[in-house]
Write a protein that holds these residues in place. Sequence first.
Motif: not given
Length: 427
Positions: A315-317, A368-375
């Motif tokens: 991220p961030w993509g 999904s990589d951005d989302y998991t990072h955001s969590l």
Amino acid sequence: MKVLLVFLFTLVCAKHELYEGWKSFFVKPSNVEQLNALRNMVHKFELDFISHPTVHTAAVVVVKPPHQHGFLTILAEEDIEHWIHVEDVKAQLAFDDQLIEAQHTTKRSIGTEGITYENYQPLEIIYEYLETTAQKYNETVTIVTPANSFEGRPIKYLKVSKDNFRSNKPVIFIDACIHAREWITIPAVTYAIHKLVENVTEPDLLENFDWILLPVVNADGYKYSYDVERLWRKTRSTDQHVLGTICPGVDGNRNYNFSWNSAGSGKNPCSDQFAGSKPFSEIETRVVDGILKEHIHKIALYISMHSFGSMILYPWGHDGTISKEESILHDAGIKMADEIFQSSTLQFPKYKVGNSAILLDYTASGASDDYTHSLGVPLTYTFELPGFDLDGSGFILNPKYIKQVSVDTWAGVVTGAREAGKIFTIT
Ligand SMILES: *[C@@H]1O[C@H](CO)[C@@H](O)[C@H](O)[C@H]1NC(C)=O
Ligand SMILES: *[C@@H]1O[C@H](CO)[C@@H](O)[C@H](O)[C@H]1NC(C)=O
Ligand SMILES: *[C@@H]1O[C@H](CO)[C@@H](O)[C@H](O)[C@H]1NC(C)=O
Ligand SMILES: [Zn+2]
């Protein structure tokens, strides 16, 4: 030779009718203007990129018959370097089938040594392997079926742990095959299972971590790609748009709930980047979200396996901004790439490592990589596994290299896990 074989198979094989007249091309933009010119053609000519185009890297793009003339005209106008990848996509897919056939052995696909890596396995065999492994290693392995897919197939993952996740160990979560046609990603995950329980050469990995391994996120899509439409990418849902039965499916990796539908995706259900009607519209992405939420404070490393391109992206993509974890993301990414390169005995290029939006000159939201990072997961990556167009294969990695890519990918995962262990503390 390759041309001749393809020609012969054209005569004998009538499968893959859909792809009659389709062609694929290598395109190699030499600057950002050319890259943008390529991107601007995607919608107009319904281009399907099998690998990511970047400046100075050749990518493969599939073009349907009605658009080939217009596409080639603009490539010529813009002076974009290109050459033919596959003259006859239908015939090449038949040839890819022959490569798969040739690898079939008389042995069953599941034996005493677990699943075999000589070939791409059907969904049923992959699931049988997960079930068998959970039974055989029931002290450490638990199989979970959190939900069924849109078409009603179970989605299955394994939890691998010395104490069924009771102690507070960092969790490593790896998923694969959210994009249906990216077949090589599945053995890369089953091989991790193999190395954690069947042939343990790195005992620290189970000593120090708990693992979640989800080899097939998009079970419907994989089955459909395997049996019917080889180049299928999306899920198979039909309830996301009024045109849903004509153009089914959502791009699962545009469907996560972070900056959803803001870049590199859209509302056109017939597009391969359709984001869905809303975030987490797909049961397949909701399953991944459920796993994340259940373990969120313990997840130290998340990897989503994709293909193709030999890249480790982070991220961030969605907008190319720099994560506050950039230095550890990059450092661990480089170490994984180095290990993969050391492990590989093939002529694959060394993995490139970077922020996905910057490395690809392309932003994509809802991944999904951005989302998991955001969590709050510090290390989250998209792997683009290597290869295709090797020893005659057109749209799959030649099956004789499945084992090698699985072994190499595992070398990267081992390093990623150990790096995650060094920096991660459970809060
Ligand atoms: C594992 O399976 C064996 C044989 O079926 C059984 O005796 C044992 O209780 C099981 N162990 C666990 C932890 O479920
Ligand atoms: C176990 O793994 C090691 C290293 O990855 C390999 O050299 C060895 O051949 C494997 N053994 C079996 C029985 O598969
Ligand atoms: C998406 O995220 C937003 C902001 O965190 C939240 O309010 C919303 O409920 C989420 N939606 C879904 C479907 O998870
Ligand atoms: Zn993908």
